[in-house]
Enzyme design. Structure first.
Site, short mmCIF file in Angstrom:
data_model
loop_
_atom_site.label_atom_id
_atom_site.label_comp_id
_atom_site.label_asym_id
_atom_site.label_seq_id
_atom_site.Cartn_x
_atom_site.Cartn_y
_atom_site.Cartn_z
CG ASN A 168 -2.34 9.09 -10.28
OD1 ASN A 168 -3.29 8.52 -10.80
ND2 ASN A 168 -1.92 8.80 -9.07
CG ASP A 213 -4.56 6.08 -9.78
OD1 ASP A 213 -3.88 5.33 -10.50
OD2 ASP A 213 -4.27 6.37 -8.61
CG HIS A 214 -9.00 9.98 -10.46
ND1 HIS A 214 -9.71 9.16 -9.61
CD2 HIS A 214 -8.11 10.63 -9.68
CE1 HIS A 214 -9.27 9.32 -8.37
NE2 HIS A 214 -8.30 10.21 -8.40
CG HIS A 243 -2.85 3.75 -5.43
ND1 HIS A 243 -3.34 4.58 -4.46
CD2 HIS A 243 -2.55 2.58 -4.80
CE1 HIS A 243 -3.35 3.94 -3.30
NE2 HIS A 243 -2.89 2.72 -3.49
NE ARG A 279 -7.99 2.46 -3.03
CZ ARG A 279 -7.81 3.25 -1.96
NH1 ARG A 279 -7.16 4.40 -2.07
NH2 ARG A 279 -8.31 2.91 -0.80
NE ARG A 303 -11.40 3.22 -3.72
CZ ARG A 303 -11.31 4.04 -2.67
NH1 ARG A 303 -11.14 5.33 -2.87
NH2 ARG A 303 -11.40 3.59 -1.45
CG HIS A 304 -8.49 3.94 -9.13
ND1 HIS A 304 -7.28 3.32 -8.91
CD2 HIS A 304 -8.60 4.91 -8.19
CE1 HIS A 304 -6.68 3.90 -7.87
NE2 HIS A 304 -7.47 4.86 -7.40
CD GLU A 324 0.54 6.65 -6.12
OE1 GLU A 324 -0.58 6.39 -5.63
OE2 GLU A 324 0.84 7.77 -6.53
CB THR A 354 -3.48 8.48 -0.68
OG1 THR A 354 -3.64 7.63 -1.80
CG2 THR A 354 -2.48 7.88 0.27
CD GLU A 373 4.41 11.37 -4.60
OE1 GLU A 373 4.90 10.44 -5.26
OE2 GLU A 373 3.27 11.84 -4.80
CG HIS A 424 -2.90 14.13 -2.25
ND1 HIS A 424 -3.27 12.82 -2.52
CD2 HIS A 424 -3.99 14.73 -1.75
CE1 HIS A 424 -4.53 12.64 -2.17
NE2 HIS A 424 -4.99 13.79 -1.70
N GLY A 425 -3.30 16.70 -4.70
CA GLY A 425 -4.13 17.90 -4.70
C GLY A 425 -3.55 19.07 -5.48
CG HIS A 431 -9.14 14.78 -9.09
ND1 HIS A 431 -9.65 16.06 -9.14
CD2 HIS A 431 -10.20 13.95 -9.12
CE1 HIS A 431 -10.97 16.00 -9.19
NE2 HIS A 431 -11.33 14.73 -9.17
N1 PXP Z 1 0.97 10.98 -5.19
C1 PXP Z 1 0.45 9.97 -4.44
C2 PXP Z 1 1.39 9.12 -3.65
C3 PXP Z 1 -0.93 9.70 -4.46
O1 PXP Z 1 -1.42 8.69 -3.72
C4 PXP Z 1 -1.76 10.50 -5.25
C5 PXP Z 1 -3.24 10.25 -5.28
O2 PXP Z 1 -3.53 9.02 -5.80
C6 PXP Z 1 -1.17 11.52 -6.03
C7 PXP Z 1 0.19 11.76 -5.95
C8 PXP Z 1 -1.98 12.36 -6.96
O3 PXP Z 1 -2.90 13.13 -6.27
P1 PXP Z 1 -4.00 13.94 -7.10
O4 PXP Z 1 -4.83 12.93 -7.82
O5 PXP Z 1 -4.73 14.68 -6.04
O6 PXP Z 1 -3.25 14.83 -8.05
#
Ligand code: PXP
Length: 264
Positions: free
Chosen positions: A17, A19-20, A53, A55, A59-60, A79, A110, A160, A199-200, A222
């Site tokens: 991902n 996004d960041h 994602h 959004r 924001r990103h 996403e 999220t 997911e 996530h995380g 992230h």
């Molecule tokens: N999966 C989904 C559906 C998410 O919304 C996110 C966060 O944007 C992630 C995975 C990735 O999470 P992280 O950035 O904490 O690895």
């Protein structure tokens, strides 16, 4: 429909991902760093797919990013919330995969799964529209049997599982969160769903999740972007890919026990 291959050797596919990368760009409102460039580097480093994602608050990731990514990457997972404007963009872009996520404007990220029981008809309509344009549609849910059933009934081919509770806890609470993920992965497969997770997840905590039977994709953002700032994007993706591989192959050799860097 372009079907995502199952995980070879039972090693989950890695969706990176980016996004960041865009978060950093938006901090100055300029053009650097470019998430599209990061995606190309990530794929070259062994990512099986790129996740972004779009959004509602932009924001990103921006519209320009998703349009360019669709042309550049081999496998794009987009996403979106179930809100009609972003769904319309997704149907126009025709990503290989789409993941429906909840969104609240004030949240940092999220924060939980989508509640698939709230508006079943609307959810089924969105899943149908995205499936029609060839996307493999998944829904981001908490590891809960009711949510799995509702996601299936909405027509999703995939879910997911939200790993946030696992990632944010320690000791017995983390063991319980991991048990819920295992249960949900097994229950999801049983009703014909593909199961992803994310996530995380970090280099330290990913191993037990990678070893869950039936999880065939991990989406991680992230921690890879954070590590990339220190060692470069290429290396950060390779490290995550290697840790997942070693976790699964080594874990199997240990009879299914994961080598968890945080002691779960
Ligand atoms: N999966 C989904 C559906 C998410 O919304 C996110 C966060 O944007 C992630 C995975 C990735 O999470 P992280 O950035 O904490 O690895």
């Amino acid at each position: 429909m372009l079907v995502t291959p199952f995980a070879p050797l039972g090693i989950p596919r890695l969706g990176v991902n980016v996004d960041h990368v865009a978060t950093l760009r938006e901090a100055r409102g300029g053009v650097d760093p470019d998430p599209v460039a990061a995606a190309v580097v990530a794929e070259a480093a062994g990512a099986d797919g790129i996740t972004v994602h779009l959004r509602e608050d932009r924001r990103h990731i921006q519209d320009r990013d998703v349009r360019l990514l669709r042309g550049f990457v081999r496998h794009m997972n987009l996403e979106v919330a179930t809100e009609s404007k972003v769904v319309a963009i997704a149907t126009e872009i025709r990503p290989h995969a789409a993941c429906l996520v909840p969104e609240r404007r004030e949240e940092v990220t999220t924060e939980g799964g989508l509640d698939c029981t709230l508006e079943p008809e609307r959810l089924a309509d969105v899943v149908g529209r995205l499936s029609e344009v060839g996307a493999q549609v998944s829904i981001f849910i908490d590891p809960d049997v009711r949510q799995l059933q509702a996601a299936r009934e909405a027509g999703a081919s995939c879910v997911e599982l939200h790993t946030g509770r696992y990632a944010d806890t320690h000791g017995a609470a983390r063991e319980a969160a991991l048990a819920d993920l295992r249960m949900a992965a097994a229950a999801g497969r049983e009703i014909g769903l593909r199961v992803h997770a994310g996530h995380g997840l970090t280099l330290r905590n990913v191993a037990p999740v990678a070893l869950i039977d039936g999880v065939d994709e991990l989406n991680i953002g992230h921690s890879i972007v954070a590590r990339a700032i220190l060692v470069g994007f290429d290396q950060a993706v390779r490290e995550m890919r290697d840790v997942i591989r070693v976790a699964v192959l080594g874990g199997r050799a240990l009879g299914g026990r994961a080598m968890d860097g945080e002691g779960a």
